[in-house]
Motif scaffolding. Structure first.
Motif: not given
Ligand SMILES: [Zn+2]
Length: 417
Positions: A27, A29-32, A58, A61-62, A66
């Motif tokens: 996961e 990539t969602t958080f750079d 983000r 939303q994430w 989930q």
């Protein structure tokens, strides 16, 4: 947010002013590409090192994504609800006092009931708060007060083996929940548009039902209880015999259990019996078993046997209360009657000899007629049993004297026949 992290069983560590959250590798990539992010725990701690926690951000939303990705419904339960029968029992037991006996659990069942929690982003509020709407297992709205009392605001995840709910039951709960939520919103702002909940979770609320047994000696009585495990309260024991209810139980001498206030000692024998089995002696005021009393034929009231005395006139045993100057209330209330009075007709019909007498006066008690006649020189007194018409007492006297002379058995027949 803290709940979401716990519910998703994510690795995290609470630090002084933030929660350090480890992002699963897939996961990141969602958080750079970050492996860890820091969630601020207070408004003051928010700075550029921390991940923003607004609804549109983000992280939020994430987390919501989930949570909603799971196949099974999200299961939570109140943090502080009794989870074992014993927790409830000890609580219930404390209310009772059982003289020379004990209270124990005669049976108890804990059942999980599915409530639903719908969590909305509170659009009216700049504080970025979540608002929960709860519906009960039957689809009814849960008041704020009930939600508080049941501990629905302070919950924990059920991660292992949550109870199961049928999909149709879950869907109808969700439908009910949306309706309740829409009504709540509409009551605040009729023009508000319906919004979707962020997360829907099943709250498993424990319900307890069972019975308490109270044992004294060889006897046991029971009291049922039923309610939400967190709220179930001791009910006063209600006696089927006396109808009384209370938390203090005691037993009679012969072992019957009742509310303590309903048990008293007989003041004659000392025996502990039900209060309703005692009568009050009309002379002494003592509360005693009926077997130690008789009913006074004059007053009609209970009276201890040693509180009876003979009337000097009719010789009947009456309560001391009925006597005045040695004469009973009936004898003091003799009334002139005509010879065709049905009562005199009965008496004379049975004892023809009495027909020779005139000027009758009569009084009655519960058991006897007291009939008195006056002749030229003599008077006659006959005490006649009301049921059998047998003569219980017969006396004659001079018209000029107030004394009576009992009639001997030998001359009794002469007067009566
Ligand atoms: Zn009398």
């Amino acid at each position: 947010m803290r709940w979401a992290v716990a519910q998703l069983d994510l690795e995290s560590e609470e630090q002084r002013n933030c929660q350090l959250l480890t992002i699963p590798e897939a996961e990141r990539t969602t958080f750079d590409g970050q492996a860890e992010i820091r969630i601020p725990l207070t408004d003051e701690s928010a700075d550029s090192d921390f991940e923003p926690t607004n609804f549109e951000g983000r992280l939020c939303q994430w987390l919501v994504g989930q949570l909603n990705a799971a196949d099974l419904p999200i299961s939570i339960r109140p943090l502080n609800q009794p989870s074992a029968v014993n927790d409830i029992a000890q609580n219930l037991f404390a209310a009772y006092q059982v003289d020379d006996g004990l209270v124990h659990l005669g049976g108890c069942q804990l059942t999980d009931f599915p409530f639903l929690r719908l969590s909305f982003a509170d659009a009216e509020n700049d504080q970025q708060e979540v608002r929960h709407v709860f519906v009960a297992h039957d689809g009814s709205a849960v008041s704020d007060e009930l939600a508080r009392n049941l501990g629905l605001l302070d919950i924990e995840p059920v991660l292992k083996l949550p109870p199961r709910i049928e999909d149709t039951a879950l869907q109808s709960l969700i439908t009910a929940g949306r309706r309740v939520a829409a009504q709540t919103v509409a009551s605040r702002d009729p023009n508000a548009t319906t919004i979707e909940p962020l997360v829907v979770a099943v709250v498993w609320v424990k319900h307890a039902s069972g019975q308490l047994d109270f044992t004294i000696g060889d006897t046991t009585v029971s009291q049922a209880f039923s309610g939400w495990a967190k709220l179930v309260q001791s009910q006063p024991y209600r006696s089927p015999v006396t109808g009384a209810s209370g938390f203090h139980l005691s037993a009679t001498e012969d072992g019957r259990i009742d509310v303590a206030d309903e048990i008293a000692a007989c003041e004659e024998s000392g025996r502990r019996v039900l209060r309703q089995e005692l009568v009050t002696c009309s002379v002494t005021g003592k509360h005693v078993l009926e077997e130690f009393t008789e009913t006074c034929p004059v007053t009609g009231e209970h009276c201890l046997l040693d509180q009876f005395a003979s009337c000097s006139n009719c010789q009947q045993s009456v309560s001391k209360l009925a006597l005045k100057d040695g004469r009973c209330a009936a004898c003091r209330a003799l009334k002139k009657i005509k010879k065709d009075d049905p009562r005199i007709v009965w008496i004379l019909g049975e004892h023809g000899g009495l027909d020779r007498w005139n000027d009758w006066q009569l009084a009655e008690t519960k058991t006897v007629y007291i009939a008195q006649a006056t002749g030229w020189t003599r008077r006659l007194l006959a005490v006649v049993d009301k049921e059998s018409l047998a003569v219980r007492h017969l006396a004659t006297g001079s018209r000029l004297s107030s004394y009576w002379t009992p009639v001997d058995e030998a001359v009794r027949d002469e007067l009566l026949k």
